[in-house]
Design a protein around this motif. Structure first.
Motif, mmCIF file in Angstrom:
data_model
loop_
_atom_site.group_PDB
_atom_site.id
_atom_site.type_symbol
_atom_site.label_atom_id
_atom_site.label_comp_id
_atom_site.label_asym_id
_atom_site.label_seq_id
_atom_site.Cartn_x
_atom_site.Cartn_y
_atom_site.Cartn_z
ATOM 1 N N ARG A 14 0.830 -1.211 0.000
ATOM 2 C CA ARG A 14 0.000 0.000 0.000
ATOM 3 C C ARG A 14 0.864 1.261 0.000
ATOM 4 O O ARG A 14 0.633 2.177 -0.789
ATOM 5 N N LYS A 46 -5.781 -9.047 -0.619
ATOM 6 C CA LYS A 46 -6.907 -8.156 -0.909
ATOM 7 C C LYS A 46 -6.714 -7.487 -2.265
ATOM 8 O O LYS A 46 -6.071 -6.454 -2.367
ATOM 9 N N ASN A 48 -8.802 -5.880 -3.960
ATOM 10 C CA ASN A 48 -9.538 -4.629 -4.105
ATOM 11 C C ASN A 48 -8.795 -3.434 -3.505
ATOM 12 O O ASN A 48 -9.322 -2.336 -3.465
ATOM 13 N N MET A 49 -7.581 -3.620 -3.052
ATOM 14 C CA MET A 49 -6.801 -2.518 -2.485
ATOM 15 C C MET A 49 -6.436 -1.468 -3.532
ATOM 16 O O MET A 49 -6.177 -0.319 -3.193
ATOM 17 N N SER A 52 -8.619 1.588 -3.471
ATOM 18 C CA SER A 52 -8.415 2.438 -2.299
ATOM 19 C C SER A 52 -7.178 3.324 -2.448
ATOM 20 O O SER A 52 -7.118 4.410 -1.867
ATOM 21 N N THR A 55 -8.483 6.317 -4.349
ATOM 22 C CA THR A 55 -9.345 7.107 -3.469
ATOM 23 C C THR A 55 -8.505 7.933 -2.505
ATOM 24 O O THR A 55 -8.754 9.127 -2.308
ATOM 25 N N THR A 56 -7.497 7.317 -1.911
ATOM 26 C CA THR A 56 -6.618 8.026 -0.979
ATOM 27 C C THR A 56 -5.875 9.155 -1.674
ATOM 28 O O THR A 56 -5.814 10.279 -1.169
ATOM 29 N N ARG A 59 -8.269 12.024 -2.405
ATOM 30 C CA ARG A 59 -8.606 12.766 -1.183
ATOM 31 C C ARG A 59 -7.446 13.643 -0.711
ATOM 32 O O ARG A 59 -7.671 14.678 -0.101
#
Length: 95
Positions: A14, A46, A48-49, A52, A55-56, A59
């Motif tokens: 990540r 995961k 589907n990370m 995200s 999205t992060t 944002r």
């Protein structure tokens, strides 16, 4: 009863993916989740990370959506994805 081995999660994936998206954003290039998947590999366990990460980054004000496109990844079967581009900080702050 036999214990099932736990799948090890790459906790650095990540952070490394966010770093890569930030680098691409500062380079002014357009990129997609497919590009991230090709550069980083699929995160396990995961999958589907990837969403995200975008999205992060959005944002945090690093990237913005610039186009709609379809995935080139075979397992996604041409599913929808966005093209992203870095936000020009000078223009963003009115300089």
């Amino acid at each position: 009863m036999t214990a099932q081995p736990m799948a090890l999660e790459d906790t650095n994936w990540r952070l490394d993916a966010l770093d890569l998206v930030e680098r691409w954003a500062t380079q002014g290039r357009q990129f997609t989740a497919d590009d991230l998947r090709e550069a980083m590999g699929r995160p396990a366990p995961k999958h589907n990370m990837i969403g995200s990460i975008f999205t992060t980054a959005q944002r945090r004000g690093l990237i913005t959506k610039v186009a709609n496109t379809n995935s080139r990844t075979k397992s996604r079967n041409g599913g929808h994805q966005y093209e992203w581009r870095g936000i020009d900080e000078r223009r963003h702050h009115g300089e």
